[in-house]
Design a protein around this motif. Structure first.
Motif, short mmCIF file in Angstrom:
data_model
loop_
_atom_site.label_atom_id
_atom_site.label_comp_id
_atom_site.label_asym_id
_atom_site.label_seq_id
_atom_site.Cartn_x
_atom_site.Cartn_y
_atom_site.Cartn_z
N ALA A 19 0.83 -1.21 0.00
CA ALA A 19 0.00 0.00 0.00
C ALA A 19 0.86 1.26 0.00
O ALA A 19 0.56 2.23 -0.69
N ALA A 20 1.95 1.25 0.74
CA ALA A 20 2.85 2.41 0.78
C ALA A 20 3.51 2.64 -0.57
O ALA A 20 3.63 3.77 -1.04
N MET A 21 3.91 1.55 -1.24
CA MET A 21 4.55 1.68 -2.55
C MET A 21 3.56 2.19 -3.59
O MET A 21 3.88 3.03 -4.41
N VAL A 22 2.34 1.70 -3.58
CA VAL A 22 1.33 2.14 -4.54
C VAL A 22 1.03 3.61 -4.32
O VAL A 22 0.94 4.38 -5.26
N GLY A 23 0.89 4.04 -3.10
CA GLY A 23 0.61 5.45 -2.80
C GLY A 23 1.72 6.35 -3.28
O GLY A 23 1.49 7.42 -3.82
N ALA A 24 2.98 5.91 -3.14
CA ALA A 24 4.12 6.72 -3.57
C ALA A 24 4.19 6.82 -5.08
O ALA A 24 4.51 7.87 -5.62
N THR A 25 3.88 5.74 -5.79
CA THR A 25 3.98 5.79 -7.25
C THR A 25 2.82 6.53 -7.90
O THR A 25 2.95 7.01 -9.00
N GLN A 26 1.70 6.64 -7.24
CA GLN A 26 0.56 7.32 -7.84
C GLN A 26 0.61 8.82 -7.66
O GLN A 26 -0.16 9.54 -8.25
N GLN A 27 1.54 9.35 -6.87
CA GLN A 27 1.59 10.78 -6.64
C GLN A 27 2.10 11.53 -7.86
O GLN A 27 1.65 12.61 -8.14
N GLY A 28 3.04 10.97 -8.59
CA GLY A 28 3.54 11.62 -9.80
C GLY A 28 3.91 13.06 -9.54
O GLY A 28 4.51 13.38 -8.54
N CYS A 29 3.54 13.94 -10.43
CA CYS A 29 3.86 15.35 -10.24
C CYS A 29 2.59 16.18 -10.24
O CYS A 29 2.56 17.29 -10.71
N SER A 30 1.53 15.63 -9.70
CA SER A 30 0.29 16.40 -9.63
C SER A 30 0.11 16.96 -8.23
O SER A 30 0.57 16.40 -7.25
N LYS A 31 -0.56 18.09 -8.17
CA LYS A 31 -0.86 18.72 -6.90
C LYS A 31 -2.06 18.04 -6.27
O LYS A 31 -2.83 17.39 -6.96
N PRO A 32 -2.24 18.19 -4.95
CA PRO A 32 -3.44 17.62 -4.34
C PRO A 32 -4.68 18.21 -4.99
O PRO A 32 -4.72 19.40 -5.28
N GLU A 95 -3.17 21.86 -11.82
CA GLU A 95 -3.05 20.70 -10.94
C GLU A 95 -1.93 19.74 -11.33
O GLU A 95 -1.81 18.69 -10.72
N THR A 96 -1.14 20.05 -12.36
CA THR A 96 -0.05 19.16 -12.76
C THR A 96 1.20 19.98 -13.02
O THR A 96 1.16 21.21 -13.08
N CYS A 97 2.30 19.27 -13.24
CA CYS A 97 3.56 19.94 -13.59
C CYS A 97 3.68 20.17 -15.09
O CYS A 97 4.69 20.67 -15.56
N ALA A 98 2.66 19.82 -15.86
CA ALA A 98 2.70 19.98 -17.31
C ALA A 98 2.44 21.44 -17.69
O ALA A 98 1.44 21.78 -18.28
N THR A 99 3.40 22.30 -17.34
CA THR A 99 3.27 23.72 -17.62
C THR A 99 4.09 24.11 -18.86
O THR A 99 4.23 25.29 -19.15
N GLU A 100 4.62 23.11 -19.53
CA GLU A 100 5.35 23.34 -20.77
C GLU A 100 5.37 22.06 -21.59
O GLU A 100 4.97 21.00 -21.11
N VAL A 101 5.82 22.17 -22.82
CA VAL A 101 5.97 21.01 -23.70
C VAL A 101 7.45 20.90 -24.04
O VAL A 101 8.06 21.86 -24.51
N VAL A 102 8.00 19.71 -23.80
CA VAL A 102 9.39 19.42 -24.14
C VAL A 102 9.38 18.27 -25.14
O VAL A 102 8.74 17.25 -24.90
N MET A 103 10.05 18.48 -26.27
CA MET A 103 10.14 17.44 -27.29
C MET A 103 11.61 17.31 -27.68
O MET A 103 12.16 18.17 -28.39
N ASP A 104 12.25 16.25 -27.17
CA ASP A 104 13.66 16.01 -27.45
C ASP A 104 13.89 15.79 -28.94
O ASP A 104 13.08 15.20 -29.63
N GLY A 105 15.02 16.27 -29.42
CA GLY A 105 15.37 16.09 -30.82
C GLY A 105 14.80 17.14 -31.75
O GLY A 105 15.12 17.16 -32.93
N TYR A 106 13.95 18.00 -31.23
CA TYR A 106 13.34 19.05 -32.05
C TYR A 106 13.60 20.45 -31.50
O TYR A 106 13.12 21.43 -32.04
N GLY A 107 14.32 20.51 -30.38
CA GLY A 107 14.61 21.81 -29.77
C GLY A 107 13.38 22.50 -29.24
O GLY A 107 13.34 23.73 -29.16
N ILE A 108 12.36 21.73 -28.87
CA ILE A 108 11.11 22.32 -28.37
C ILE A 108 11.08 22.24 -26.85
O ILE A 108 11.19 21.15 -26.27
N ASN A 109 10.96 23.40 -26.24
CA ASN A 109 10.78 23.53 -24.79
C ASN A 109 9.96 24.81 -24.62
O ASN A 109 10.50 25.88 -24.42
#
Length: 147
Positions: A19-32, A95-109
């Motif tokens: 249960a502790a491991m599942v809780g830790a992996t589901q947190q990701g980078c989202s805010k409460p 509610e997430t850390c997706a405040t930008e788009v990064v695409m490797d190999g294309y110089g997109i950030n």
């Protein structure tokens, strides 16, 4: 006393550790998450997103993406190798850390201001899976399937 520990305590310890491991992996980078408003319909009741309608502007394919609490939507999106693409990305959540788009190999950030469409132009160079995502190692990501 030994059989008691083996038969009763060890399974409980294993369950607690899992249960502790599942809780830790589901947190990701989202805010409460904030409490849901009474007038909002539950997410489970929402219909599945339909495939995006294909739009073109002067030979350039236009793909609209939205950043929600679920991540980049829709995903995956099919693209063609060598075909110019204009992404129109609108971030609809804080509610997430997706405040930008990064695409490797294309110089997109590219930063994504809240509720403002941002245009990103690129041309897929190789066939296969092209993963894009947030700046935190693509913890939140989307996929383009390039044919």
């Amino acid at each position: 006393m030994r059989p008691f520990i083996s038969r009763i305590i060890k399974p409980w310890l294993a369950l607690a550790a899992t249960a502790a491991m599942v809780g830790a992996t589901q947190q990701g980078c989202s805010k409460p998450s904030a409490p849901a408003k009474a007038e909002e319909a539950p997410a489970a009741a929402a219909p599945a997103a339909a495939a995006p309608a294909e739009k073109r502007e002067g030979g350039v394919r236009v793909v609209e993406l939205t950043v929600t609490q679920k991540g980049y939507e829709p995903s995956p999106v099919s693209l063609k190798k060598g075909e110019p693409v204009k992404l129109v990305v609108t971030r609809k959540t804080e509610e997430t850390c997706a405040t930008e788009v990064v695409m490797d190999g294309y110089g997109i950030n590219t930063l994504l201001p809240l509720n403002q469409p941002v245009e990103i132009a690129f041309t897929p160079k190789e066939s296969g899976e092209l993963v894009y995502g947030c700046a935190m190692g693509k913890m939140i990501s989307g996929v383009f399937m390039v044919e």
